[in-house]
Scaffold this motif. Structure first.
Motif, PDB file in Angstrom:
ATOM      1  N   GLU A 102      -8.226  10.697  -0.757  1.00  0.00           N
ATOM      2  CA  GLU A 102      -7.082   9.785  -0.873  1.00  0.00           C
ATOM      3  C   GLU A 102      -6.378   9.587   0.465  1.00  0.00           C
ATOM      4  O   GLU A 102      -5.838   8.511   0.743  1.00  0.00           O
ATOM      5  N   ARG A 162      -5.801   1.272   2.996  1.00  0.00           N
ATOM      6  CA  ARG A 162      -4.954   0.290   2.329  1.00  0.00           C
ATOM      7  C   ARG A 162      -3.750  -0.080   3.199  1.00  0.00           C
ATOM      8  O   ARG A 162      -3.331  -1.223   3.248  1.00  0.00           O
ATOM      9  N   PHE A 163      -3.166   0.928   3.883  1.00  0.00           N
ATOM     10  CA  PHE A 163      -2.029   0.637   4.771  1.00  0.00           C
ATOM     11  C   PHE A 163      -2.425  -0.432   5.789  1.00  0.00           C
ATOM     12  O   PHE A 163      -1.612  -1.253   6.192  1.00  0.00           O
ATOM     13  N   ALA A 207       0.825  -1.202   0.000  1.00  0.00           N
ATOM     14  CA  ALA A 207       0.000   0.000   0.000  1.00  0.00           C
ATOM     15  C   ALA A 207       0.863   1.257   0.000  1.00  0.00           C
ATOM     16  O   ALA A 207       0.532   2.247  -0.648  1.00  0.00           O
ATOM     17  N   LEU A 208       2.002   1.207   0.708  1.00  0.00           N
ATOM     18  CA  LEU A 208       2.910   2.360   0.718  1.00  0.00           C
ATOM     19  C   LEU A 208       3.448   2.599  -0.688  1.00  0.00           C
ATOM     20  O   LEU A 208       3.536   3.746  -1.149  1.00  0.00           O
ATOM     21  N   ARG A 257       2.024   9.229 -10.441  1.00  0.00           N
ATOM     22  CA  ARG A 257       1.094   9.348 -11.571  1.00  0.00           C
ATOM     23  C   ARG A 257       0.470  10.738 -11.627  1.00  0.00           C
ATOM     24  O   ARG A 257       0.320  11.328 -12.692  1.00  0.00           O
ATOM     25  N   LYS A 258       0.168  11.288 -10.434  1.00  0.00           N
ATOM     26  CA  LYS A 258      -0.423  12.622 -10.405  1.00  0.00           C
ATOM     27  C   LYS A 258       0.543  13.683 -10.907  1.00  0.00           C
ATOM     28  O   LYS A 258       0.139  14.718 -11.407  1.00  0.00           O
ATOM     29  N   ALA A 269       0.520  15.363  -0.458  1.00  0.00           N
ATOM     30  CA  ALA A 269       0.595  14.952  -1.862  1.00  0.00           C
ATOM     31  C   ALA A 269      -0.722  14.322  -2.311  1.00  0.00           C
ATOM     32  O   ALA A 269      -0.900  14.040  -3.490  1.00  0.00           O
ATOM     33  N   LEU A 270      -1.638  14.113  -1.369  1.00  0.00           N
ATOM     34  CA  LEU A 270      -2.893  13.434  -1.688  1.00  0.00           C
ATOM     35  C   LEU A 270      -4.093  14.338  -1.401  1.00  0.00           C
ATOM     36  O   LEU A 270      -3.987  15.298  -0.641  1.00  0.00           O
ATOM     37  N   ASP A 300      -1.338  13.934   4.540  1.00  0.00           N
ATOM     38  CA  ASP A 300      -0.431  13.733   3.409  1.00  0.00           C
ATOM     39  C   ASP A 300      -0.749  14.774   2.330  1.00  0.00           C
ATOM     40  O   ASP A 300      -1.763  14.703   1.649  1.00  0.00           O
ATOM     41  N   TYR A 307      -5.868   5.669   1.244  1.00  0.00           N
ATOM     42  CA  TYR A 307      -4.567   5.004   1.401  1.00  0.00           C
ATOM     43  C   TYR A 307      -4.325   4.571   2.838  1.00  0.00           C
ATOM     44  O   TYR A 307      -3.670   3.553   3.076  1.00  0.00           O
ATOM     45  N   THR A 340       0.926   6.446  -6.878  1.00  0.00           N
ATOM     46  CA  THR A 340      -0.193   7.351  -7.157  1.00  0.00           C
ATOM     47  C   THR A 340       0.299   8.787  -7.226  1.00  0.00           C
ATOM     48  O   THR A 340      -0.075   9.548  -8.119  1.00  0.00           O
ATOM     49  N   VAL A 341       1.159   9.153  -6.264  1.00  0.00           N
ATOM     50  CA  VAL A 341       1.704  10.509  -6.265  1.00  0.00           C
ATOM     51  C   VAL A 341       2.519  10.722  -7.539  1.00  0.00           C
ATOM     52  O   VAL A 341       2.450  11.784  -8.163  1.00  0.00           O
ATOM     53  N   LEU A 372       1.988   1.704  -3.439  1.00  0.00           N
ATOM     54  CA  LEU A 372       0.852   2.162  -4.229  1.00  0.00           C
ATOM     55  C   LEU A 372       0.644   3.657  -4.030  1.00  0.00           C
ATOM     56  O   LEU A 372       0.385   4.402  -4.981  1.00  0.00           O
ATOM     57  N   ARG A 373       0.780   4.097  -2.789  1.00  0.00           N
ATOM     58  CA  ARG A 373       0.635   5.515  -2.485  1.00  0.00           C
ATOM     59  C   ARG A 373       1.696   6.331  -3.235  1.00  0.00           C
ATOM     60  O   ARG A 373       1.394   7.345  -3.864  1.00  0.00           O
TER      61      ARG A 373
END
Lengths: 290, 328
Positions: free
Chosen positions: B111, B118-119, A28-29, A38-39, B106-107, B104, B115, A35-36, A31-32
């Motif tokens: 999100e 998900r963590f 998940a980390l 990709r943005k 950046a999100l 965060d 996330y 995602t950043v 993935l995070r």
């Protein structure tokens, strides 16, 4: 807000083993981070391209056009062999830059006053794996950078100048990931050891010397010509530069030019991976746990 | 829960006990004793407050219970799990709302929740649903796509609470939850915490706001210089003052003399002290005490400029315990 909290869910029933929780948290980390990425893909590609584009443009297009000699001998023959040297150097340099930018720069924000890394540190996995996750995400960016830069570096040049590449695939395919992991681990070391407010200073004192003395523009083997007495001092000095092993590795992978022995390249790169990962994880722990 | 190691689980913990500290100590490098042999027990479903001034060791205590600070002595268990031996496991059972905005950046708002889920091992769908649901509950749905830098301080705090609860932890930790919030946001957050409490969520919060501790917490520990000075319900603590009311006298001139004089002359005054430039009298039996104070002061030739009477507050308790004010 009747059931924001569910008091009946008690850990004895819902708890997962540390290993299972760590595994899913680690993905998940990643993935995070992706995602950043990709943005910010536009900025990522732009920053990946600017430097190699300028290097290749100046050395392989402008210089030949204005008749400024490069490559040690006059004429397109020298330029063409220089082109091969430079393509290898530029790919190596791009991976190095990506590693530092993808890991060290975000960490400066995340360790800053607000400590926004904290929510990830509190994810249910050992904290050093959060640091390793940063390295893996940085290495993935390095791989993408290599994939973007390589075609560009090998096609942009003045008419008549040819980058004569001879690809050694086994070396190339092992070297790219190894270099990407080494450089993003190095980024972790820089990001955790340098105070967030001093991160700009890093470029002047660390990144620039590494770039100019990292064998981007010249093969390491040719530095033997620079001597005081009988000591090839510069050739010895640049061995302290992690980038030299990356660029020499790509020289071995992409050209027939002389290069540092492969066993040295692989040994040192692997050792640097281990050293930087260890230092980086320790630095990371020191930052977030007191 | 795995019970393969005797160190993992505190077998002595009662089912009711969610947090337990035994002689918990943190000494920072440079011999700074931040938390000194803390004994604490928080029960299931209660809101427990650590009340004390800045630097009392509250944040360090929360840090130790949430694995961000490593104790240098003693033991701590959260939901029966040893905090030092199994930090990665403890992180599954705690939700943490830090003092600063550590969202965060950046999100987006949504999100940040997604996330987090998900963590903590939720599938993509579970986490999407949980994030949507949570945004609705915390009235943040409209700002779902906003960058977290653009939302107000009150919303950011709500989002942090929402995020900390997304994985449904048995214990929620809040470090100075309302510090820096405007009064409206503060009240909104109190309402949220009240509702969580009603739902049975165990909460440990730190605060240096008296009224927050008084109105929110089932039980309180008053802390100063890394030590717990008293643990009780807010009312229980106030009863320890042993007085019916506190008369505050503002006056010019020699306050020490005034304090001594009033204690001698006014019936029912059990104690007098000077706190923050005013005289405080502890009084047994409140009937007609103000006229008596005025008359006595006039008799003694003192010039009173203001006078008020109040029930003992946690402030009084704190002053009684430490001899100093707990400033906001």
């Amino acid at each position: 807000m009747a059931d924001i909290a569910s008091p009946t869910v008690y850990p004895t029933k819902s708890m997962r083993s540390a290993a299972a929780a760590s595994r899913s948290a680690f993905w998940a980390l990643l993935l995070r981070d992706l995602t950043v990425l990709r943005k910010n893909l536009g900025i990522f590609i732009a920053r990946t391209l600017v430097q190699p584009f300028l290097l290749v443009f100046v050395f392989l297009y402008v210089f030949p056009k204005i008749g400024q000699g490069i490559g040690g001998s006059a004429g397109t023959g020298g330029e063409s062999s220089f082109a091969a040297v430079l393509v290898a150097g530029v790919v190596g340099l791009s991976i190095m830059f990506q590693g530092i930018q993808a890991v060290a720069l975000p960490l400066a924000n995340e360790f800053g006053y607000t400590k926004e890394i904290e929510d990830r540190v509190l994810a249910p996995l050992p904290v050093s794996l959060v640091a390793v996750g940063k390295v893996v995400a940085g290495a993935i960016q390095g791989l993408i950078a290599a994939a973007i830069v390589f075609p560009i570096a090998s096609v942009i040049h003045a008419p008549g100048v040819q980058a004569q590449l001879s690809v050694n695939w086994p070396v190339l395919l092992t070297l790219i990931p190894l270099s990407a992991i080494m450089t993003s681990s190095f980024g972790l070391v820089l990001g955790t050891r340098i105070e967030p407010r001093n991160i700009g200073v890093m470029f002047g004192f660390i990144v620039l010397p590494i770039t100019f003395l990292g064998g981007t523009y010249y093969p390491w083997t040719s530095l033997g010509a620079i001597k005081v007495g009988s000591v090839p001092w510069l050739q010895i000095l640049v061995c302290a530069n992690p980038l030299i092993y990356v660029t020499e590795g790509f020289r071995a992978a992409l050209t027939t030019a002389p290069h540092m022995p492969l066993y040295v390249i692989y040994t040192v790169l692997s050792a640097l991976c281990g050293l930087f990962l260890w230092m980086g994880c320790r630095g990371f722990l020191r930052r977030v746990i007191s | 829960m795995r019970t393969d190691s005797t160190d993992t689980v505190n077998h002595h913990a009662t089912a009711e006990e969610v947090i337990r500290c035994e002689q918990l100590t943190k000494r920072y490098p440079g011999n700074i004793l931040a938390v000194d042999r803390l004994d604490l027990s928080v029960h299931h479903g209660e809101i427990f407050g650590l009340l004390g001034p800045n630097g009392a060791g509250k944040t360090t205590t929360v840090g130790m219970l949430t694995t961000l600070v490593i104790p240098t002595g003693g033991k701590a268990f959260v939901a029966g799990i040893n905090v030092v031996a199994n930090p990665a496991l403890v992180k599954q059972v705690v939700g943490v709302v830090a003092q600063t905005n550590n969202l965060d950046r950046a999100l987006t708002v949504w999100e940040n929740l997604y996330y987090h889920g998900r963590f903590f091992g939720m599938s993509a769908k579970e986490s999407r649903d949980a994030a949507d649901e949570s945004l609705a509950k915390f009235r943040l749905t409209e700002r779902a796509k906003a960058e977290v830098m653009t939302i107000s301080g009150g919303m950011a705090k709500r989002l942090m609470v929402a995020r900390a609860l997304l994985h449904r932890p048995p214990v929620l930790f809040l470090d100075e939850p309302t510090a820096g919030l405007d009064p409206q946001s503060r009240i909104a957050l109190w309402e949220i915490l009240d509702k969580l409490h009603a739902d049975g969520q165990t909460i440990l919060l730190t605060t240096h706001y008296m009224e927050e501790a008084d109105s929110l917490c089932d039980r309180l520990a008053i802390m100063d210089h890394g030590r717990i000075l008293a643990i009780d319900t807010p009312n229980g603590l106030k009863e320890t003052v042993g007085t019916d009311s506190i008369v505050t006298v503002t006056a010019t001139g020699d306050l020490g003399a005034l304090a001594r004089f009033l204690q001698e002359r006014v019936e029912g005054v059990t104690k007098s002290q000077i706190v923050g430039g005013v005289v405080q009298l502890h009084v047994k039996g409140t009937r007609g005490v103000l006229p008596k104070v005025v008359a006595a002061a006039e008799q003694g030739g003192f010039n009173i400029t203001d006078l008020s009477v109040a029930e003992p507050s946690l402030e009084t308790v704190f002053i009684n315990l430490t001899g100093k004010e707990l400033r906001d």
